[in-house]
Enzyme design. Structure first.
Site, PDB file in Angstrom:
ATOM      1  N   ARG A  58       0.742  -1.410  -0.502  1.00  0.00           N
ATOM      2  CA  ARG A  58       0.148   0.369  -0.097  1.00  0.00           C
ATOM      3  C   ARG A  58       0.840   1.093   0.306  1.00  0.00           C
ATOM      4  NH1 ARG A  58      -2.428  -3.713   2.965  1.00  0.00           N
ATOM      5  NH2 ARG A  58      -1.830  -2.934   4.821  1.00  0.00           N
ATOM      6  N   GLU A  95       7.821 -10.197  15.450  1.00  0.00           N
ATOM      7  CA  GLU A  95       7.251 -10.353  16.861  1.00  0.00           C
ATOM      8  C   GLU A  95       7.877 -12.039  16.946  1.00  0.00           C
ATOM      9  OE1 GLU A  95       3.460 -10.480  19.837  1.00  0.00           O
ATOM     10  OE2 GLU A  95       3.498  -9.265  18.016  1.00  0.00           O
TER      11      GLU A  95
END
Length: 187
Positions: A58, A95
């Site tokens: 995007r 993460e």
């Protein structure tokens, strides 16, 4: 214009508990998109970049739109293995694991001022890695620029370069009443 009023929020996408801010709802409204591009270009002018990089995918839309408005070159920051030819890579920690961003070799010249564009800043990992990549090549990060910042995730604090956004949005827009445009149910 309140940009948040024009953004669809998709609950529980891509997984339960995540609210996805979908900029497709902005792209289907030319007047709204033009307003966003003008505001981003106004912010971009302050940093006087030489080139604009858009983060996959995007960020291609936001970055290219601003680059065209400012008549600047545009380059793509992609995930590993998506660009042809020689590339420069930067690994970064997620993460749970690692990922890699790449740009084509020769796109950024030493000393260039680079604006890094994306649609949304969440945890800041990919934008930070892109900044590291720019500096690895010898460029200078002029600013990171997004439409939306999910400020509660603290991504801005992970960046070691200037950052600007058009709006800050809550993680749970449904609880705050700032939900904006009608949302769609997750599949």
């Amino acid at each position: 214009m309140n940009i948040l009023e024009h953004i669809d929020v998709v609950p529980d996408f891509p997984k339960p508990g995540i609210n996805f801010y979908d900029i497709q709802s902005l792209l289907k409204k030319p007047a709204v998109w033009d307003h966003i591009v003008q505001k981003m270009a106004e912010e971009a002018r302050k940093s006087r970049p030489d080139i604009i990089l858009g983060i996959e995918s995007r960020g291609f839309l936001t970055g290219l739109s601003v680059a065209q408005e400012l008549e600047l070159p545009f380059g793509m920051v992609r995930k590993k293995g998506k660009l042809p030819g020689q590339v420069v890579r930067q690994d970064y920690t997620l993460e749970y694991g690692t990922d890699t961003v790449e740009v084509q070799d020769g796109l950024i010249e030493p000393g260039m001022k680079v604006l890094i564009a994306d649609d949304l800043l969440a945890t800041g990992g990919t934008m930070r890695a892109t900044g590291d990549l720019v500096r690895k090549i010898g460029g200078e990060v002029a600013v990171g620029l997004c439409i939306i910042e999910l400020h509660e995730l603290g991504g801005r604090q992970k960046l070691d370069f200037p950052f600007a956004q058009l709006v800050q949005a809550p993680l749970d827009p449904f609880a705050t009443g700032l939900r904006g445009a009608p949302s769609h149910s997750a599949p």
